[in-house]
Design a protein around this motif. Sequence first.
Motif, PDB file in Angstrom:
ATOM      1  N   LEU A 154     -20.946 -21.225  14.587  1.00  0.00           N
ATOM      2  CA  LEU A 154     -21.932 -22.255  14.233  1.00  0.00           C
ATOM      3  C   LEU A 154     -21.530 -23.634  14.760  1.00  0.00           C
ATOM      4  CD1 LEU A 154     -22.968 -21.424  10.565  1.00  0.00           C
ATOM      5  CD2 LEU A 154     -24.461 -21.509  12.548  1.00  0.00           C
ATOM      6  N   LEU A 155     -20.236 -23.921  14.738  1.00  0.00           N
ATOM      7  CA  LEU A 155     -19.756 -25.228  15.195  1.00  0.00           C
ATOM      8  C   LEU A 155     -19.446 -25.244  16.696  1.00  0.00           C
ATOM      9  CD1 LEU A 155     -17.429 -26.168  12.207  1.00  0.00           C
ATOM     10  CD2 LEU A 155     -19.729 -27.037  12.695  1.00  0.00           C
ATOM     11  N   GLY A 156     -19.595 -24.089  17.356  1.00  0.00           N
ATOM     12  CA  GLY A 156     -19.334 -24.024  18.800  1.00  0.00           C
ATOM     13  C   GLY A 156     -17.869 -24.232  19.147  1.00  0.00           C
ATOM     14  N   LEU A 157     -16.970 -23.890  18.240  1.00  0.00           N
ATOM     15  CA  LEU A 157     -15.543 -24.150  18.464  1.00  0.00           C
ATOM     16  C   LEU A 157     -14.948 -23.305  19.585  1.00  0.00           C
ATOM     17  CD1 LEU A 157     -14.270 -24.541  14.781  1.00  0.00           C
ATOM     18  CD2 LEU A 157     -14.990 -26.316  16.398  1.00  0.00           C
ATOM     19  N   PHE A 171     -13.996 -34.935  15.067  1.00  0.00           N
ATOM     20  CA  PHE A 171     -14.640 -35.362  13.833  1.00  0.00           C
ATOM     21  C   PHE A 171     -16.109 -34.990  13.962  1.00  0.00           C
ATOM     22  CE2 PHE A 171     -11.001 -38.059  14.686  1.00  0.00           C
ATOM     23  CZ  PHE A 171     -10.258 -37.875  13.526  1.00  0.00           C
ATOM     24  N   PHE A 172     -16.627 -34.228  13.026  1.00  0.00           N
ATOM     25  CA  PHE A 172     -17.967 -33.679  13.113  1.00  0.00           C
ATOM     26  C   PHE A 172     -19.001 -34.602  12.479  1.00  0.00           C
ATOM     27  CE2 PHE A 172     -15.011 -30.121  13.097  1.00  0.00           C
ATOM     28  CZ  PHE A 172     -15.466 -29.359  14.160  1.00  0.00           C
ATOM     29  N   ALA A 173     -20.206 -34.589  13.046  1.00  0.00           N
ATOM     30  CA  ALA A 173     -21.340 -35.297  12.438  1.00  0.00           C
ATOM     31  C   ALA A 173     -21.785 -34.494  11.217  1.00  0.00           C
ATOM     32  CB  ALA A 173     -22.484 -35.403  13.440  1.00  0.00           C
ATOM     33  N   ASP A 174     -22.357 -35.177  10.237  1.00  0.00           N
ATOM     34  CA  ASP A 174     -22.812 -34.501   9.016  1.00  0.00           C
ATOM     35  C   ASP A 174     -23.773 -33.351   9.323  1.00  0.00           C
ATOM     36  OD1 ASP A 174     -21.248 -36.105   7.436  1.00  0.00           O
ATOM     37  OD2 ASP A 174     -22.884 -37.399   6.780  1.00  0.00           O
ATOM     38  N   GLU A 200     -23.799 -31.383  11.880  1.00  0.00           N
ATOM     39  CA  GLU A 200     -23.025 -30.226  12.344  1.00  0.00           C
ATOM     40  C   GLU A 200     -22.391 -29.508  11.158  1.00  0.00           C
ATOM     41  OE1 GLU A 200     -20.728 -30.891  16.336  1.00  0.00           O
ATOM     42  OE2 GLU A 200     -20.632 -32.749  15.174  1.00  0.00           O
ATOM     43  N   ILE A 201     -21.798 -30.277  10.287  1.00  0.00           N
ATOM     44  CA  ILE A 201     -21.081 -29.722   9.147  1.00  0.00           C
ATOM     45  C   ILE A 201     -22.023 -29.033   8.178  1.00  0.00           C
ATOM     46  CG2 ILE A 201     -19.831 -30.398   7.063  1.00  0.00           C
ATOM     47  CD1 ILE A 201     -18.215 -30.151   9.750  1.00  0.00           C
ATOM     48  N   ILE A 225     -30.908 -21.882  13.862  1.00  0.00           N
ATOM     49  CA  ILE A 225     -29.607 -21.307  13.524  1.00  0.00           C
ATOM     50  C   ILE A 225     -29.760 -19.880  13.017  1.00  0.00           C
ATOM     51  CG2 ILE A 225     -27.578 -21.556  12.029  1.00  0.00           C
ATOM     52  CD1 ILE A 225     -28.290 -24.500  11.775  1.00  0.00           C
ATOM     53  N   VAL A 226     -30.882 -19.623  12.356  1.00  0.00           N
ATOM     54  CA  VAL A 226     -31.110 -18.353  11.681  1.00  0.00           C
ATOM     55  C   VAL A 226     -32.336 -17.664  12.275  1.00  0.00           C
ATOM     56  CG1 VAL A 226     -31.654 -17.309   9.427  1.00  0.00           C
ATOM     57  CG2 VAL A 226     -30.104 -19.263   9.552  1.00  0.00           C
ATOM     58  N   LYS A 227     -32.265 -16.336  12.353  1.00  0.00           N
ATOM     59  CA  LYS A 227     -33.393 -15.536  12.834  1.00  0.00           C
ATOM     60  C   LYS A 227     -34.328 -15.255  11.655  1.00  0.00           C
ATOM     61  CE  LYS A 227     -34.154 -10.874  14.528  1.00  0.00           C
ATOM     62  NZ  LYS A 227     -34.235 -10.299  15.811  1.00  0.00           N
ATOM     63  N   CYS A 228     -35.646 -15.282  11.890  1.00  0.00           N
ATOM     64  CA  CYS A 228     -36.611 -14.908  10.858  1.00  0.00           C
ATOM     65  C   CYS A 228     -36.526 -13.393  10.675  1.00  0.00           C
ATOM     66  CB  CYS A 228     -38.027 -15.319  11.233  1.00  0.00           C
ATOM     67  SG  CYS A 228     -39.242 -14.938   9.939  1.00  0.00           S
TER      68      CYS A 228
END
Length: 151
Positions: free
Chosen positions: A31-34, A64-67, A69-70, A105-108
């Motif tokens: 999710l964060l693309g790490l 440091f992540f943007a809100d 993203e988190i 982010i999520v599939k229906c």
Amino acid sequence: MEQKELKVSAIKNGTVIDHIPAQNLFKVISLLGLENIENQITFGTNLESHKLGRKSIIKVSDKFFADEEINKIALVAPQAKLNIIKDYAVVEKKSVVVPDEIHGIVKCFNPKCVTNHQPIQTRFSVVGRLPIALKCHFCEKVTSEEQMIII
């Protein structure tokens, strides 16, 4: 006197994401693309946790992540806590918050939904937080936490 044991090494500057359910570690990384960044990343999984039984932790140096993203990770780690580290010290603590809307982010879960047949980004309103429930903007079906597939 009880001895403390450091399970994962300290970082000088960056973000520590703690209290991730052990089984969701790789979902959070995705999710964060790490997997696509060059920063040093340390993670541990199946660590003891009084809250979760078993937990995971991720330490990302010099990031440091943007809100926004988190808050994505709230879908798979609603109890996650963030520690912002500067010069080896925790300077800020944050909790994740499930956002009001989720985009792409999520599939229906509805097989007939247009987002499953056309190149359209999914869009959901959050209608439940514990457990997570997402209402599709296009077909208006509700995807539950058990049905949720991260894309």
